[in-house]
Design a protein around this motif. Sequence first.
Motif, PDB file in Angstrom:
ATOM      1  N   GLU A   1      42.628  22.896  74.312  1.00  0.00           N
ATOM      2  CA  GLU A   1      41.456  22.028  74.488  1.00  0.00           C
ATOM      3  C   GLU A   1      41.344  21.617  75.960  1.00  0.00           C
ATOM      4  O   GLU A   1      40.286  21.738  76.582  1.00  0.00           O
ATOM      5  N   ARG A   2      42.465  21.152  76.522  1.00  0.00           N
ATOM      6  CA  ARG A   2      42.478  20.719  77.919  1.00  0.00           C
ATOM      7  C   ARG A   2      42.095  21.856  78.855  1.00  0.00           C
ATOM      8  O   ARG A   2      41.455  21.660  79.874  1.00  0.00           O
ATOM      9  N   ALA A   3      42.524  23.058  78.494  1.00  0.00           N
ATOM     10  CA  ALA A   3      42.259  24.215  79.343  1.00  0.00           C
ATOM     11  C   ALA A   3      40.820  24.703  79.189  1.00  0.00           C
ATOM     12  O   ALA A   3      40.397  25.621  79.895  1.00  0.00           O
ATOM     13  N   GLY A   4      40.088  24.117  78.272  1.00  0.00           N
ATOM     14  CA  GLY A   4      38.706  24.527  78.072  1.00  0.00           C
ATOM     15  C   GLY A   4      38.595  25.870  77.370  1.00  0.00           C
ATOM     16  O   GLY A   4      37.660  26.633  77.597  1.00  0.00           O
ATOM     17  N   LEU A   5      39.563  26.166  76.493  1.00  0.00           N
ATOM     18  CA  LEU A   5      39.609  27.490  75.862  1.00  0.00           C
ATOM     19  C   LEU A   5      39.304  27.465  74.363  1.00  0.00           C
ATOM     20  O   LEU A   5      39.365  28.499  73.706  1.00  0.00           O
ATOM     21  N   SER A   6      38.967  26.289  73.836  1.00  0.00           N
ATOM     22  CA  SER A   6      38.834  26.183  72.374  1.00  0.00           C
ATOM     23  C   SER A   6      37.806  27.146  71.805  1.00  0.00           C
ATOM     24  O   SER A   6      38.086  27.875  70.857  1.00  0.00           O
ATOM     25  N   SER A   7      36.600  27.173  72.381  1.00  0.00           N
ATOM     26  CA  SER A   7      35.576  28.020  71.771  1.00  0.00           C
ATOM     27  C   SER A   7      35.892  29.485  72.037  1.00  0.00           C
ATOM     28  O   SER A   7      35.692  30.338  71.181  1.00  0.00           O
ATOM     29  N   PHE A   8      36.437  29.753  73.224  1.00  0.00           N
ATOM     30  CA  PHE A   8      36.818  31.133  73.529  1.00  0.00           C
ATOM     31  C   PHE A   8      37.798  31.661  72.488  1.00  0.00           C
ATOM     32  O   PHE A   8      37.689  32.790  72.007  1.00  0.00           O
ATOM     33  N   LEU A   9      38.755  30.824  72.116  1.00  0.00           N
ATOM     34  CA  LEU A   9      39.814  31.272  71.218  1.00  0.00           C
ATOM     35  C   LEU A   9      39.412  31.256  69.750  1.00  0.00           C
ATOM     36  O   LEU A   9      40.157  31.730  68.896  1.00  0.00           O
ATOM     37  N   SER A  10      38.225  30.711  69.462  1.00  0.00           N
ATOM     38  CA  SER A  10      37.801  30.701  68.063  1.00  0.00           C
ATOM     39  C   SER A  10      37.256  32.062  67.644  1.00  0.00           C
ATOM     40  O   SER A  10      36.963  32.296  66.481  1.00  0.00           O
TER      41      SER A  10
END
Length: 369
Positions: free
Chosen positions: A224-233
């Motif tokens: 989440e902090r890295a701003g990767l949540s949607s990318f990783l979904s």
Amino acid sequence: MLRAALIGFGSTGKTTLFQLMTSGHDAPRAAHGRGEASIGISKVPDVRLDRLTVMYNPRKRVPATVEFGDIAAPAQGGGARALVDVAAYKNADALVHVVRAFRDPSVPHPSGAIDPGRDAQAMEDELILADLGVVERRLERLERDLKKSRSAELERERDVLVLCRGALEDGRPLRALNLAGDDLKRLRGFQLLSAKPLLVVLNLDEADLTAASGGTEGLAAAIERAGLSSFLSQAATAAVAVCAKIELEIAQLDPADAAAFLADLGLTESGLDRVIRASYELLGYISFFTVGEDECRAWSIPQGTTAQLAAGEIHSDIARGFIRAEVVSYDALVSRGSMAACRDHGEVRLEGKEYVVQDGDVVNFRFAT
Ligand SMILES: Nc1nc2c(ncn2[C@@H]2O[C@H](COP(=O)(O)OP(=O)(O)O)[C@@H](O)[C@H]2O)c(=O)[nH]1
Ligand SMILES: [Mg+2]
């Protein structure tokens, strides 16, 4: 054997991670010149194999292995197309994208600010662009061939490629398409990069590592902090957190010291273990075992592999001459204490070539030569 190809922009920690994954094994085969990869082997840690080795006391203990490839970083912009031509990357089962999240000012970042989300997307765009080029070239040739003579197979290939082109033009990776097995087979020869499952390795500062590796919650927070949540979904995409630099230093200690350092950091598993576990989960790989006085060995196969194909992992002759597989589960073997005891209790099954091998199966293949 699972083959993983490391990708990433410059100074993200690819080579450091490569060393971490392949230390404690034979020296990697070094790259010779441009467009080649260093290839190294990781042993897959598996306590079940350790246990079987104690039971059988064989001359050889052979773990499953994962092959890692490391090449010089592609520059941002026009980089991933170079990957397409790296021979060692063509047969990769998965791409492992090392993304920089560590801030260490002594290692300059080519784009100035540390932004893992931006870098993950930038690499994705590179992969998509590289694939689009391959797909468009193939489509042009196909259309020409189809004008000369029609064929159902070529038409199907064209339809699949048109579908792929549409996704790529929309900026979507091919791994998100969930193509059927037959269609995947049609595409296999093109080695499309965005079709390969993707493991993002978030390379963190030491101070952030403990929380991120201590459990799924910590990892989710780091993502989440890295701003990767949607990318990783997205489909066929997963992540794991490491601190490559520190974990490499730990891996080079002797085992007792290494365990103490890991414990100090609050980690229960080494970086190597975590990256391999994440790769297996991403790809849905499982292990089966062969045992005997000569050798106890672990083998990796994709979930859903039939006994005959699993036999082929060992030797094509065994697959060709396949008669039956004698199968007992690891749990039964360990709790009964011997193969003979398992036989007495009717726990050794005879399975045919269509049997789907399960994680932890101990298998003896019977075959005709
Ligand atoms: N602080 C810190 N430095 C790292 C880490 N991983 C790699 N580095 C450093 O970053 C530099 C580039 O690493 P390298 O593995 O060669 O990156 P590559 O260009 O992606 O192969 C080296 O000086 C490494 O020591 C890390 O987790 N933390
Ligand atoms: Mg490097």
